[in-house]
Design an enzyme around this catalytic site. Structure first.
Site, PDB file in Angstrom:
ATOM      1  N   LYS A   1       0.813  -1.224   0.000  1.00 29.19           N
ATOM      2  CA  LYS A   1       0.000   0.000   0.000  1.00 29.19           C
ATOM      3  C   LYS A   1       0.840   1.266   0.000  1.00 29.19           C
ATOM      4  O   LYS A   1       0.356   2.337  -0.358  1.00 29.19           O
ATOM      5  CB  LYS A   1      -0.961   0.017   1.197  1.00 29.19           C
ATOM      6  CG  LYS A   1      -2.126  -0.929   1.026  1.00 29.19           C
ATOM      7  CD  LYS A   1      -3.246  -0.608   1.992  1.00 29.19           C
ATOM      8  CE  LYS A   1      -4.450  -1.478   1.760  1.00 29.19           C
ATOM      9  NZ  LYS A   1      -5.463  -1.337   2.802  1.00 29.19           N
TER      10      LYS A   1
ATOM     11  N   LYS B   1     -11.144  -3.974  -3.419  1.00 25.93           N
ATOM     12  CA  LYS B   1     -11.995  -2.782  -3.390  1.00 25.93           C
ATOM     13  C   LYS B   1     -11.290  -1.588  -4.003  1.00 25.93           C
ATOM     14  O   LYS B   1     -11.923  -0.675  -4.507  1.00 25.93           O
ATOM     15  CB  LYS B   1     -12.271  -2.388  -1.934  1.00 25.93           C
ATOM     16  CG  LYS B   1     -13.199  -3.249  -1.169  1.00 25.93           C
ATOM     17  CD  LYS B   1     -13.315  -2.663   0.253  1.00 25.93           C
ATOM     18  CE  LYS B   1     -13.493  -3.732   1.279  1.00 25.93           C
ATOM     19  NZ  LYS B   1     -13.034  -3.368   2.601  1.00 25.93           N
TER      20      LYS B   1
ATOM     21  N   LYS C   1      -5.442 -10.376  -6.493  1.00 26.32           N
ATOM     22  CA  LYS C   1      -6.695 -10.646  -5.766  1.00 26.32           C
ATOM     23  C   LYS C   1      -7.762  -9.601  -6.130  1.00 26.32           C
ATOM     24  O   LYS C   1      -7.423  -8.465  -6.501  1.00 26.32           O
ATOM     25  CB  LYS C   1      -6.446 -10.687  -4.252  1.00 26.32           C
ATOM     26  CG  LYS C   1      -6.090  -9.366  -3.660  1.00 26.32           C
ATOM     27  CD  LYS C   1      -6.190  -9.363  -2.144  1.00 26.32           C
ATOM     28  CE  LYS C   1      -5.937  -7.932  -1.700  1.00 26.32           C
ATOM     29  NZ  LYS C   1      -6.109  -7.611  -0.357  1.00 26.32           N
TER      30      LYS C   1
END
Ligand code: TYM
Length: 326
Positions: A111, A195, A192
């Site tokens: 991230k 969102k 994966k």
């Protein structure tokens, strides 16, 4: 009864990866476990959020918890920021967590990669997650595969605390499905489903309407062969679609492979879209019937129940660490 705790961030749209990997397990556990399910709004703040949107998404996620079948008479549903003990325990745990441990977290590395300004909150995120879990003396934590490393750190922190200050925390076990703990993106099945992916076609959201669900499935990446079989190395796209079909119908994968033997990808996609539309229709109907006031009342009651448990643990931790009580 054994305790269960899990949380979901109220960011972006909740998708079928969240549902199959984690949330559907919540519903299955509610009858024979004492369950706490949290909307982790403080975790959401670790990356920039639009305040108005965050508020809406918090209520939406709480409503989705109810719409998938969680019963507030059986489980405690609450918002993380409504129980201040979470942030307080997170601080205390930060003081026994090592910089090196947090630096090794792959989610932080992913991230923060390439970003100029990364919040300290994103770095210490796993301590807040450990606090969430440890406050409730949780035995089991149902999560998707991507949370495994955070759970391992939580266990280490719990054990370290117990060794230093005396037996206090239950050391929690992750509950990760053997099959379905990592639903892949529809547009790039080597990643994966997420969102935060910029391409909305990577995921199917629980509240997507039927025509959009069909479009997303029909566009899903497959391969240039035509055989329908599970082979994650050579056929990740088809394997992901087979997995989704298997999970939604609760048929095992061999049965699904046999069902579609000799048929084309178009047939698999069409039938998968039908199944997903049918399953999500139930959730969407439940969702529509929930009033905002009802959802808020569930959250209010949930926070009271959660707080009673959390405050007890926090008090014990403070005493053991040498803080004097008021
Ligand atoms: P979050 O909000 O990213 O995801 C919620 C849950 O969905 C699972 N998940 C998936 N499962 C299968 N396939 C996927 N593609 C997929 N994507 C997400 C996640 O593993 C998760 O179980 N850190 C957590 C929230 C959290 C938490 C906690 C969880 C905060 N405190 C305490 C458990 C216990 C998170 O970001 O989940």
């Amino acid at each position: 009864m054994k305790r269960v705790f899990s949380g979901v961030q109220p960011t972006g749209d909740i998708h079928i990866g969240n549902y199959l990997g984690a949330m559907r397990q919540f519903v299955k556990l509610q009858d024979d476990h004492e369950c706490f399910f949290c909307v982790v709004d403080l975790h959401a703040l670790t990356v920039p959020q639009d305040p108005k949107v965050l508020k809406e998404k918090t209520i939406e996620l709480a409503a989705l918890y109810l719409a998938i079948g969680l019963d507030p008479k059986k489980v405690t549903i609450f918002v993380q920021s409504h129980v201040p003990a979470h942030a307080e325990l997170a601080w205390l745990l930060q003081c026994i967590t090592y910089f090196g441990e947090l630096s090794r977290m792959t989610q932080f590395k992913e991230k923060s990669k390439g970003k100029e300004s990364v919040s300290v909150g994103l770095f210490t995120y796993p301590d807040l997650m450990a606090a969430d879990i440890l406050l409730y003396n949780t035995h089991y934590v149902p999560v998707g595969e991507d949370q495994k490393q955070h759970l391992e750190l939580t266990r280490n922190i719990a054990q370290r605390f117990n060794n230093r200050f005396g037996e206090t925390f239950v050391v929690p076990e992750p509950m990760i499905l053997k099959f379905g703990a990592r639903i892949m993106s529809l547009t790039d099945p080597t990643k994966k489903m997420s969102k935060s992916d910029e391409d909305p076609y990577n995921r199917i959201n629980l509240l997507d309407d039927p025509s959009l669900i069909r479009k997303k499935i029909m566009k899903a990446v497959t391969d240039s062969e035509s055989e329908i079989r599970l082979d994650w190395d050579k056929k990740p796209g088809v394997s992901n679609l087979l997995t989704l079909y298997s999970l939604f119908t609760e048929m095992n994968v061999e049965e699904v492979e046999n069902k579609f033997k000799g048929q084309g990808y178009g047939t698999l996609k069409k039938e998968l879209a039908d199944v997903i539309i049918e399953k999500l229709a139930v959730i969407q109907q439940n969702y529509k019937e929930l009033s905002r006031d009802y959802v808020l009342s569930v959250l209010k009651e949930g926070a009271q129940k959660a707080e009673a448990v959390a405050e007890n643990t926090l008090k014990e931790v403070k005493e053991k660490m040498g803080l004097i009580l008021r």
